[in-house]
Design an enzyme around this catalytic site. Structure first.
Site, PDB file in Angstrom:
ATOM      1  N   ASP A  12      32.046  33.146  41.611  1.00  0.00           N
ATOM      2  CA  ASP A  12      32.275  34.548  41.274  1.00  0.00           C
ATOM      3  C   ASP A  12      33.445  34.522  40.289  1.00  0.00           C
ATOM      4  OD1 ASP A  12      32.372  37.340  41.189  1.00  0.00           O
ATOM      5  OD2 ASP A  12      33.675  37.452  42.947  1.00  0.00           O
ATOM      6  N   GLU A  72      27.822  34.332  38.974  1.00  0.00           N
ATOM      7  CA  GLU A  72      27.524  35.759  38.869  1.00  0.00           C
ATOM      8  C   GLU A  72      27.817  36.221  37.447  1.00  0.00           C
ATOM      9  OE1 GLU A  72      28.037  38.834  42.161  1.00  0.00           O
ATOM     10  OE2 GLU A  72      29.793  39.171  40.887  1.00  0.00           O
ATOM     11  N   ASP A 145      36.063  37.858  47.092  1.00  0.00           N
ATOM     12  CA  ASP A 145      35.703  37.018  45.943  1.00  0.00           C
ATOM     13  C   ASP A 145      35.044  35.730  46.433  1.00  0.00           C
ATOM     14  OD1 ASP A 145      36.935  38.515  43.577  1.00  0.00           O
ATOM     15  OD2 ASP A 145      38.637  38.361  44.954  1.00  0.00           O
TER      16      ASP A 145
END
Length: 192
Positions: A12, A72, A145
């Site tokens: 992420d 992502e 996160d």
């Protein structure tokens, strides 16, 4: 024939916090290897933070030797400068994986949420709760996160095992260019 376990690194990306999650998949068994977040000091300039991202992703790859790298995609917001910085952070992580020869796949936040919860609009708490059902995890969560990165890795595992993904990969392998197209579609060819 028994397939070897597959290691998936999920990221992420972020310029202040970068989450990561590493899983190992052995058949239908999914286990967490590590999940955490790297907090990048706001005191450091953007380029120093990119260097820290590069070093940390390199360390994760050296330690776990992942077979797949999933990341992502940035969510498009209104602040252009933030988007540019986030894109750079993502680019650095992707470049490290590519340099290591690891296949890279990018997933939108909506696709990740859809894969994990069945709802592309799920909130972070819903995603975390579903991850706890998919993988044996304790209830302690250091940061969203980290869980977002774990969700990206699990999303990739789900996509690798989905019949649609397998069919798409088979179709991609089957395509061999114009000669294959002409051979498979004689009714679409007109001679002038």
């Amino acid at each position: 024939m028994h397939k070897k376990p597959q290691v998936i690194l999920g990221i992420d990306p972020g310029t202040i916090v970068m989450g990561y999650g590493i899983i190992v998949v052995n058949g239908s068994d999914v286990k967490l290897l590590e999940m955490n977040a790297v907090k990048l000091s706001v005191e450091k300039n953007h380029y120093e933070r990119l260097n820290i991202i590069q070093k940390h992703v390199n360390l994760l790859i050296a330690k776990y030797k992942p077979d797949y790298f999933a990341i992502e995609a940035p969510f498009f917001g209104k602040n252009v400068q933030s988007m540019l910085k986030l894109g750079r952070a993502q680019g650095v992580a992707i470049a490290v994986a590519m340099q290591a020869g690891i296949p890279v796949t990018e997933y939108s936040p909506r696709k990740v949420k859809q894969s994990i919860t069945g709802n592309g609009n799920a909130d972070k708490e819903q995603v975390w709760k579903m991850l706890q059902h998919i993988i044996v995890l304790d209830n302690r969560l250091q940061s969203y996160d980290a869980s977002d990165a774990l969700a990206v890795a699990v999303c990739h595992q789900i996509q690798l095992g989905s019949p649609v993904a397998s069919e798409t990969r088979a179709k991609k392998k089957a395509k061999k260019g114009w000669s294959d197209f002409i051979e498979n579609n004689p009714d679409r060819i007109t001679l002038k």
